[in-house]
Design an enzyme around this catalytic site. Structure first.
Site, PDB file in Angstrom:
ATOM      1  N   LYS A 258      44.582  40.356  58.995  1.00  0.00           N
ATOM      2  CA  LYS A 258      44.253  40.462  60.521  1.00  0.00           C
ATOM      3  C   LYS A 258      43.944  38.872  60.738  1.00  0.00           C
ATOM      4  CE  LYS A 258      41.487  44.038  58.895  1.00  0.00           C
ATOM      5  NZ  LYS A 258      40.424  45.024  58.762  1.00  0.00           N
TER       6      LYS A 258
ATOM      7  N   ASP B  44      35.938  46.262  63.174  1.00  0.00           N
ATOM      8  CA  ASP B  44      35.744  46.847  61.971  1.00  0.00           C
ATOM      9  C   ASP B  44      33.903  46.704  62.524  1.00  0.00           C
ATOM     10  OD1 ASP B  44      37.640  46.893  60.355  1.00  0.00           O
ATOM     11  OD2 ASP B  44      38.021  44.767  60.043  1.00  0.00           O
TER      12      ASP B  44
ATOM     13  N   THR C 171      31.631  33.647  44.521  1.00  0.00           N
ATOM     14  CA  THR C 171      32.050  32.499  44.609  1.00  0.00           C
ATOM     15  C   THR C 171      31.009  31.566  45.848  1.00  0.00           C
ATOM     16  OG1 THR C 171      34.816  32.199  44.022  1.00  0.00           O
ATOM     17  CG2 THR C 171      34.059  30.712  45.834  1.00  0.00           C
TER      18      THR C 171
ATOM     19  N   LYS D 151      32.400  30.286  49.180  1.00  0.00           N
ATOM     20  CA  LYS D 151      32.351  31.532  50.317  1.00  0.00           C
ATOM     21  C   LYS D 151      31.250  31.950  51.309  1.00  0.00           C
ATOM     22  CE  LYS D 151      36.208  34.152  50.054  1.00  0.00           C
ATOM     23  NZ  LYS D 151      37.404  34.706  48.894  1.00  0.00           N
TER      24      LYS D 151
HETATM   25  P1  ATR Z   1      38.474  41.660  52.260  1.00  0.00           P
HETATM   26  O1  ATR Z   1      38.998  40.799  53.692  1.00  0.00           O
HETATM   27  O2  ATR Z   1      38.162  43.212  52.294  1.00  0.00           O
HETATM   28  O3  ATR Z   1      37.556  41.537  52.271  1.00  0.00           O
HETATM   29  P2  ATR Z   1      38.772  39.328  50.250  1.00  0.00           P
HETATM   30  O4  ATR Z   1      38.807  38.506  51.912  1.00  0.00           O
HETATM   31  O5  ATR Z   1      39.798  39.592  49.185  1.00  0.00           O
HETATM   32  O6  ATR Z   1      38.768  41.403  51.094  1.00  0.00           O
HETATM   33  O7  ATR Z   1      37.298  39.318  50.114  1.00  0.00           O
HETATM   34  C1  ATR Z   1      37.305  40.392  48.594  1.00  0.00           C
HETATM   35  C2  ATR Z   1      35.673  39.585  48.565  1.00  0.00           C
HETATM   36  O8  ATR Z   1      35.568  40.603  47.157  1.00  0.00           O
HETATM   37  C3  ATR Z   1      35.102  38.727  48.143  1.00  0.00           C
HETATM   38  O9  ATR Z   1      34.036  38.101  48.494  1.00  0.00           O
HETATM   39  C4  ATR Z   1      35.714  38.632  46.425  1.00  0.00           C
HETATM   40  O10 ATR Z   1      34.482  37.324  45.673  1.00  0.00           O
HETATM   41  P3  ATR Z   1      35.157  35.730  45.532  1.00  0.00           P
HETATM   42  O11 ATR Z   1      35.211  34.810  46.960  1.00  0.00           O
HETATM   43  O12 ATR Z   1      34.402  35.536  44.400  1.00  0.00           O
HETATM   44  O13 ATR Z   1      36.867  35.954  45.590  1.00  0.00           O
HETATM   45  C5  ATR Z   1      34.678  39.931  46.216  1.00  0.00           C
HETATM   46  N1  ATR Z   1      35.235  40.374  44.429  1.00  0.00           N
HETATM   47  C6  ATR Z   1      36.579  40.633  44.538  1.00  0.00           C
HETATM   48  N2  ATR Z   1      36.335  41.248  43.238  1.00  0.00           N
HETATM   49  C7  ATR Z   1      34.942  40.549  42.978  1.00  0.00           C
HETATM   50  C8  ATR Z   1      34.226  40.743  41.183  1.00  0.00           C
HETATM   51  N3  ATR Z   1      35.408  41.356  39.925  1.00  0.00           N
HETATM   52  N4  ATR Z   1      33.573  40.531  40.802  1.00  0.00           N
HETATM   53  C9  ATR Z   1      32.905  39.846  42.436  1.00  0.00           C
HETATM   54  N5  ATR Z   1      33.204  40.005  43.800  1.00  0.00           N
HETATM   55  C10 ATR Z   1      34.606  40.434  43.457  1.00  0.00           C
END
Ligand code: ATR
Length: 276
Positions: A69, A110, A158, A161
Protein backbone atom coordinates in the site's frame (compact mmCIF):
# COMPACT_ATOMS: atom_id res chain seq x y z
CA UNK A 1 -20.94 -14.57 -16.55
CA UNK A 2 -19.49 -14.61 -20.05
CA UNK A 3 -15.89 -13.52 -20.48
CA UNK A 4 -15.28 -12.11 -23.95
CA UNK A 5 -13.08 -9.64 -25.82
CA UNK A 6 -14.75 -6.66 -24.12
CA UNK A 7 -14.40 -7.92 -20.54
CA UNK A 8 -12.79 -5.32 -18.26
CA UNK A 9 -10.04 -6.63 -15.98
CA UNK A 10 -9.67 -5.85 -12.28
CA UNK A 11 -7.46 -7.40 -9.62
CA UNK A 12 -6.38 -7.40 -6.03
CA UNK A 13 -2.58 -7.26 -5.83
CA UNK A 14 -0.96 -8.42 -2.62
CA UNK A 15 1.12 -10.99 -0.81
CA UNK A 16 -0.55 -13.09 0.50
CA UNK A 17 -3.83 -12.73 -1.34
CA UNK A 18 -5.42 -16.18 -1.54
CA UNK A 19 -7.65 -15.52 1.51
CA UNK A 20 -9.03 -12.22 0.18
CA UNK A 21 -12.81 -11.75 0.11
CA UNK A 22 -12.57 -8.86 -2.36
CA UNK A 23 -12.95 -11.05 -5.50
CA UNK A 24 -16.31 -12.43 -4.35
CA UNK A 25 -17.50 -8.97 -3.34
CA UNK A 26 -16.63 -7.24 -6.63
CA UNK A 27 -17.59 -10.11 -8.93
CA UNK A 28 -21.01 -10.26 -7.21
CA UNK A 29 -21.47 -6.56 -7.94
CA UNK A 30 -20.38 -6.93 -11.58
CA UNK A 31 -22.87 -9.74 -12.12
CA UNK A 32 -25.72 -7.96 -10.36
CA UNK A 33 -25.28 -4.91 -12.56
CA UNK A 34 -24.59 -6.94 -15.70
CA UNK A 35 -21.23 -5.15 -15.94
CA UNK A 36 -18.80 -6.95 -18.23
CA UNK A 37 -15.92 -7.16 -15.77
CA UNK A 38 -13.93 -9.76 -13.88
CA UNK A 39 -11.87 -9.35 -10.69
CA UNK A 40 -9.05 -11.77 -9.91
CA UNK A 41 -6.56 -12.24 -7.06
CA UNK A 42 -2.95 -11.63 -8.12
CA UNK A 43 -0.21 -12.86 -5.82
CA UNK A 44 2.35 -10.13 -6.45
CA UNK A 45 5.74 -10.09 -4.77
CA UNK A 46 7.34 -7.31 -6.85
CA UNK A 47 4.77 -4.49 -6.96
CA UNK A 48 6.73 -2.47 -9.53
CA UNK A 49 6.62 -5.39 -11.96
CA UNK A 50 3.01 -6.02 -10.98
CA UNK A 51 1.82 -2.50 -11.79
CA UNK A 52 3.81 -2.50 -15.02
CA UNK A 53 2.24 -5.82 -15.96
CA UNK A 54 -1.29 -4.59 -15.23
CA UNK A 55 -0.64 -1.47 -17.34
CA UNK A 56 0.46 -3.58 -20.30
CA UNK A 57 -2.33 -6.11 -19.94
CA UNK A 58 -4.97 -3.39 -20.04
CA UNK A 59 -6.31 -3.69 -16.49
CA UNK A 60 -8.96 -1.06 -15.55
CA UNK A 61 -8.46 -1.09 -11.83
CA UNK A 62 -6.81 -2.78 -8.90
CA UNK A 63 -7.09 -3.07 -5.16
CA UNK A 64 -3.71 -2.91 -3.45
CA UNK A 65 -3.20 -4.72 -0.19
CA UNK A 66 -0.50 -5.78 2.27
CA UNK A 67 2.45 -5.20 1.92
CA UNK A 68 2.26 -2.86 -1.10
CA UNK A 69 0.00 0.00 0.00
CA UNK A 70 2.86 2.42 0.64
CA UNK A 71 5.28 1.35 -2.09
CA UNK A 72 2.63 1.63 -4.79
CA UNK A 73 2.50 5.42 -4.39
CA UNK A 74 5.84 5.86 -6.15
CA UNK A 75 4.57 3.84 -9.12
CA UNK A 76 1.50 5.95 -9.89
CA UNK A 77 1.37 8.76 -12.45
CA UNK A 78 -0.97 10.70 -10.21
CA UNK A 79 -1.88 10.45 -6.51
CA UNK A 80 -5.16 11.57 -5.02
CA UNK A 81 -4.66 14.12 -2.22
CA UNK A 82 -6.04 11.87 0.53
CA UNK A 83 -3.75 8.99 -0.46
CA UNK A 84 -0.88 11.48 -0.25
CA UNK A 85 -1.95 12.63 3.21
CA UNK A 86 -2.33 9.05 4.49
CA UNK A 87 0.88 7.95 2.77
CA UNK A 88 -0.74 4.81 1.36
CA UNK A 89 -3.07 3.76 -1.45
CA UNK A 90 -5.44 0.80 -1.64
CA UNK A 91 -6.91 1.54 -5.08
CA UNK A 92 -5.53 2.07 -8.58
CA UNK A 93 -7.52 3.37 -11.52
CA UNK A 94 -6.03 2.84 -14.98
CA UNK A 95 -7.18 5.22 -17.69
CA UNK A 96 -6.73 4.80 -21.46
CA UNK A 97 -6.37 1.11 -20.72
CA UNK A 98 -7.31 0.15 -24.30
CA UNK A 99 -4.55 2.20 -25.91
CA UNK A 100 -1.60 0.48 -24.26
CA UNK A 101 -0.42 3.83 -22.80
CA UNK A 102 -2.40 3.61 -19.60
CA UNK A 103 -2.06 6.18 -16.83
CA UNK A 104 -2.38 5.09 -13.21
CA UNK A 105 -3.99 7.15 -10.46
CA UNK A 106 -3.72 6.00 -6.84
CA UNK A 107 -6.48 6.53 -4.29
CA UNK A 108 -7.18 5.58 -0.70
CA UNK A 109 -10.72 4.40 0.04
CA UNK A 110 -9.91 2.74 3.40
CA UNK A 111 -10.69 5.92 5.34
CA UNK A 112 -14.00 6.29 3.51
CA UNK A 113 -14.83 2.67 4.35
CA UNK A 114 -14.08 3.21 8.00
CA UNK A 115 -16.08 6.45 8.21
CA UNK A 116 -19.12 4.98 6.40
CA UNK A 117 -19.09 1.90 8.64
CA UNK A 118 -19.02 4.05 11.80
CA UNK A 119 -21.47 6.69 10.56
CA UNK A 120 -24.20 4.06 10.31
CA UNK A 121 -24.03 3.88 14.12
CA UNK A 122 -22.75 7.16 15.52
CA UNK A 123 -22.19 10.79 14.50
CA UNK A 124 -18.46 11.39 14.05
CA UNK A 125 -18.34 15.19 14.15
CA UNK A 126 -17.49 16.33 17.66
CA UNK A 127 -17.00 12.78 18.96
CA UNK A 128 -13.87 11.49 20.64
CA UNK A 129 -12.31 8.27 19.37
CA UNK A 130 -9.59 5.93 20.57
CA UNK A 131 -7.74 4.02 17.83
CA UNK A 132 -5.85 0.90 18.90
CA UNK A 133 -2.83 0.19 16.69
CA UNK A 134 -0.52 2.36 14.63
CA UNK A 135 -0.09 0.50 11.34
CA UNK A 136 -1.43 1.34 7.89
CA UNK A 137 -5.04 0.57 8.82
CA UNK A 138 -4.82 2.73 11.95
CA UNK A 139 -3.54 5.63 9.91
CA UNK A 140 -6.43 5.45 7.42
CA UNK A 141 -9.01 5.09 10.23
CA UNK A 142 -7.53 7.99 12.22
CA UNK A 143 -7.32 10.17 9.11
CA UNK A 144 -10.99 9.53 8.33
CA UNK A 145 -12.08 10.35 11.87
CA UNK A 146 -10.08 13.57 11.94
CA UNK A 147 -11.49 14.58 8.58
CA UNK A 148 -15.01 13.98 9.88
CA UNK A 149 -14.34 16.31 12.82
CA UNK A 150 -13.64 13.78 15.59
CA UNK A 151 -10.97 14.13 18.27
CA UNK A 152 -8.59 11.20 17.84
CA UNK A 153 -6.22 9.47 20.26
CA UNK A 154 -4.02 6.54 19.24
CA UNK A 155 -2.53 3.84 21.43
CA UNK A 156 -0.16 1.12 20.31
CA UNK A 157 1.92 -1.74 21.73
CA UNK A 158 5.02 -0.09 20.28
CA UNK A 159 4.60 3.40 21.68
CA UNK A 160 7.03 5.12 19.31
CA UNK A 161 4.78 4.18 16.36
CA UNK A 162 1.77 5.75 18.07
CA UNK A 163 3.81 8.89 18.67
CA UNK A 164 4.92 8.99 15.00
CA UNK A 165 1.34 8.51 13.76
CA UNK A 166 0.03 11.20 16.12
CA UNK A 167 2.73 13.60 14.95
CA UNK A 168 2.08 13.00 11.26
CA UNK A 169 -1.72 13.37 11.52
CA UNK A 170 -1.65 15.93 14.36
CA UNK A 171 -3.75 13.95 16.80
CA UNK A 172 -3.23 12.65 20.37
CA UNK A 173 -1.59 9.49 21.66
CA UNK A 174 -1.60 7.70 25.00
CA UNK A 175 0.59 4.99 26.45
CA UNK A 176 -0.70 1.45 27.08
CA UNK A 177 -0.38 2.12 30.81
CA UNK A 178 -2.93 4.95 30.50
CA UNK A 179 -5.34 3.05 28.26
CA UNK A 180 -7.71 2.25 31.14
CA UNK A 181 -8.13 5.89 32.09
CA UNK A 182 -9.22 7.01 28.60
CA UNK A 183 -12.84 8.06 28.24
CA UNK A 184 -14.48 8.75 24.88
CA UNK A 185 -17.30 7.89 22.51
CA UNK A 186 -15.76 5.45 20.05
CA UNK A 187 -13.22 2.62 20.27
CA UNK A 188 -11.69 1.10 17.14
CA UNK A 189 -9.39 -1.90 17.05
CA UNK A 190 -7.07 -1.86 14.01
CA UNK A 191 -4.66 -4.49 15.37
CA UNK A 192 -4.84 -8.21 14.64
CA UNK A 193 -5.57 -9.06 18.29
CA UNK A 194 -8.60 -11.39 18.50
CA UNK A 195 -8.24 -12.72 14.97
CA UNK A 196 -8.60 -16.46 14.33
CA UNK A 197 -7.01 -18.59 15.79
CA UNK A 198 -6.50 -16.29 18.82
CA UNK A 199 -10.20 -15.68 19.33
CA UNK A 200 -9.90 -15.66 23.12
CA UNK A 201 -7.84 -12.45 23.01
CA UNK A 202 -9.10 -8.89 23.15
CA UNK A 203 -7.14 -5.62 22.75
CA UNK A 204 -9.17 -3.84 25.45
CA UNK A 205 -10.34 -4.93 28.94
CA UNK A 206 -14.02 -5.95 28.81
CA UNK A 207 -15.05 -4.12 31.96
CA UNK A 208 -13.98 -0.76 30.50
CA UNK A 209 -16.05 -1.02 27.33
CA UNK A 210 -19.25 0.43 28.84
CA UNK A 211 -17.52 3.83 28.67
CA UNK A 212 -17.87 3.83 24.85
CA UNK A 213 -21.03 4.35 22.80
CA UNK A 214 -19.70 2.48 19.76
CA UNK A 215 -16.97 -0.12 19.27
CA UNK A 216 -15.61 -1.14 15.87
CA UNK A 217 -13.22 -4.00 15.11
CA UNK A 218 -11.55 -4.24 11.71
CA UNK A 219 -10.91 -7.96 12.32
CA UNK A 220 -13.60 -9.97 10.46
CA UNK A 221 -12.55 -13.53 11.24
CA UNK A 222 -14.42 -14.20 13.46
CA UNK A 223 -17.18 -11.76 12.55
CA UNK A 224 -17.95 -11.20 16.23
CA UNK A 225 -14.61 -10.92 17.97
CA UNK A 226 -14.26 -11.16 21.73
CA UNK A 227 -13.99 -7.35 21.78
CA UNK A 228 -17.32 -6.95 19.94
CA UNK A 229 -19.05 -9.65 21.99
CA UNK A 230 -18.05 -7.97 25.26
CA UNK A 231 -18.97 -4.54 23.89
CA UNK A 232 -22.41 -5.78 22.81
CA UNK A 233 -23.03 -7.28 26.24
CA UNK A 234 -22.18 -3.93 27.81
CA UNK A 235 -24.73 -2.14 25.64
CA UNK A 236 -22.36 -0.55 23.08
CA UNK A 237 -23.28 -0.29 19.42
CA UNK A 238 -20.92 -2.63 17.57
CA UNK A 239 -19.48 -2.43 14.05
CA UNK A 240 -17.94 -5.59 12.62
CA UNK A 241 -14.89 -5.86 10.40
CA UNK A 242 -16.84 -6.62 7.25
CA UNK A 243 -18.32 -3.12 7.31
CA UNK A 244 -15.04 -1.33 6.57
CA UNK A 245 -14.07 -3.95 3.98
CA UNK A 246 -17.46 -3.51 2.34
CA UNK A 247 -17.52 0.28 2.20
CA UNK A 248 -13.92 0.66 1.01
CA UNK A 249 -14.90 -1.75 -1.78
CA UNK A 250 -18.11 0.14 -2.52
CA UNK A 251 -16.07 3.29 -3.08
CA UNK A 252 -13.58 1.42 -5.28
CA UNK A 253 -16.42 0.11 -7.38
CA UNK A 254 -17.72 3.66 -7.90
CA UNK A 255 -14.25 4.87 -8.94
CA UNK A 256 -13.79 2.02 -11.42
CA UNK A 257 -17.22 1.82 -13.02
CA UNK A 258 -18.95 5.14 -12.27
CA UNK A 259 -21.95 3.05 -11.26
CA UNK A 260 -23.81 2.77 -7.97
CA UNK A 261 -22.84 -0.60 -6.42
CA UNK A 262 -25.40 -3.06 -4.95
CA UNK A 263 -24.23 -2.63 -1.35
CA UNK A 264 -26.50 -5.18 0.34
CA UNK A 265 -25.70 -7.89 -2.21
CA UNK A 266 -21.99 -7.22 -1.73
CA UNK A 267 -22.29 -7.55 2.06
CA UNK A 268 -24.29 -10.77 1.70
CA UNK A 269 -21.63 -12.17 -0.64
CA UNK A 270 -18.94 -11.36 1.93
CA UNK A 271 -20.87 -13.06 4.74
CA UNK A 272 -21.47 -16.15 2.63
CA UNK A 273 -17.80 -16.35 1.69
CA UNK A 274 -16.51 -15.99 5.27
CA UNK A 275 -14.71 -19.10 6.47
CA UNK A 276 -16.98 -21.11 8.81
P1 ATR B 1 -1.94 -2.91 9.00
O1 ATR B 1 -1.35 -2.27 7.79
O2 ATR B 1 -3.01 -3.93 8.67
O3 ATR B 1 -2.42 -1.91 10.00
P2 ATR B 1 0.55 -3.34 10.37
O4 ATR B 1 1.09 -2.11 9.75
O5 ATR B 1 1.40 -4.56 10.41
O6 ATR B 1 -0.80 -3.79 9.65
O7 ATR B 1 0.06 -2.96 11.86
C1 ATR B 1 -0.39 -3.93 12.73
C2 ATR B 1 -0.77 -3.25 14.07
O8 ATR B 1 -1.26 -4.26 14.96
C3 ATR B 1 0.39 -2.59 14.76
O9 ATR B 1 -0.08 -1.44 15.44
C4 ATR B 1 0.84 -3.67 15.76
O10 ATR B 1 1.52 -3.19 16.90
P3 ATR B 1 3.11 -2.94 16.88
O11 ATR B 1 3.32 -1.64 16.16
O12 ATR B 1 3.51 -2.91 18.29
O13 ATR B 1 3.72 -4.12 16.14
C5 ATR B 1 -0.49 -4.22 16.17
N1 ATR B 1 -0.39 -5.58 16.72
C6 ATR B 1 -0.16 -6.73 16.05
N2 ATR B 1 -0.15 -7.79 16.89
C7 ATR B 1 -0.37 -7.28 18.14
C8 ATR B 1 -0.46 -7.85 19.45
N3 ATR B 1 -0.35 -9.17 19.65
N4 ATR B 1 -0.71 -7.02 20.49
C9 ATR B 1 -0.84 -5.70 20.30
N5 ATR B 1 -0.74 -5.09 19.09
C10 ATR B 1 -0.52 -5.86 18.03
Amino acid sequence: MTINGSTQLFAIAGNPVHHSLSPVMHNTAFQALDYNGVYVPLHIIDIQAGVQGMRHLGFRGASITVPHKEAVLSLADEIDDTAKDIGAANTLVFTSADTGRSKVKAYNTDWIGSNRALEQHIALKGSSALVLGAGGAAKAVAYGLLRAGAEVTVCNRTQSKAEDLARSLRCNWISLQNLQSYTGDILINTTTVGMTPHTDQSPFPGEGLCRFQAVMDIVYAPLETRLLREARKQGCRTVDGLAMLLYQGVEQFRLWTGQEPPVQLMRQALITALPA
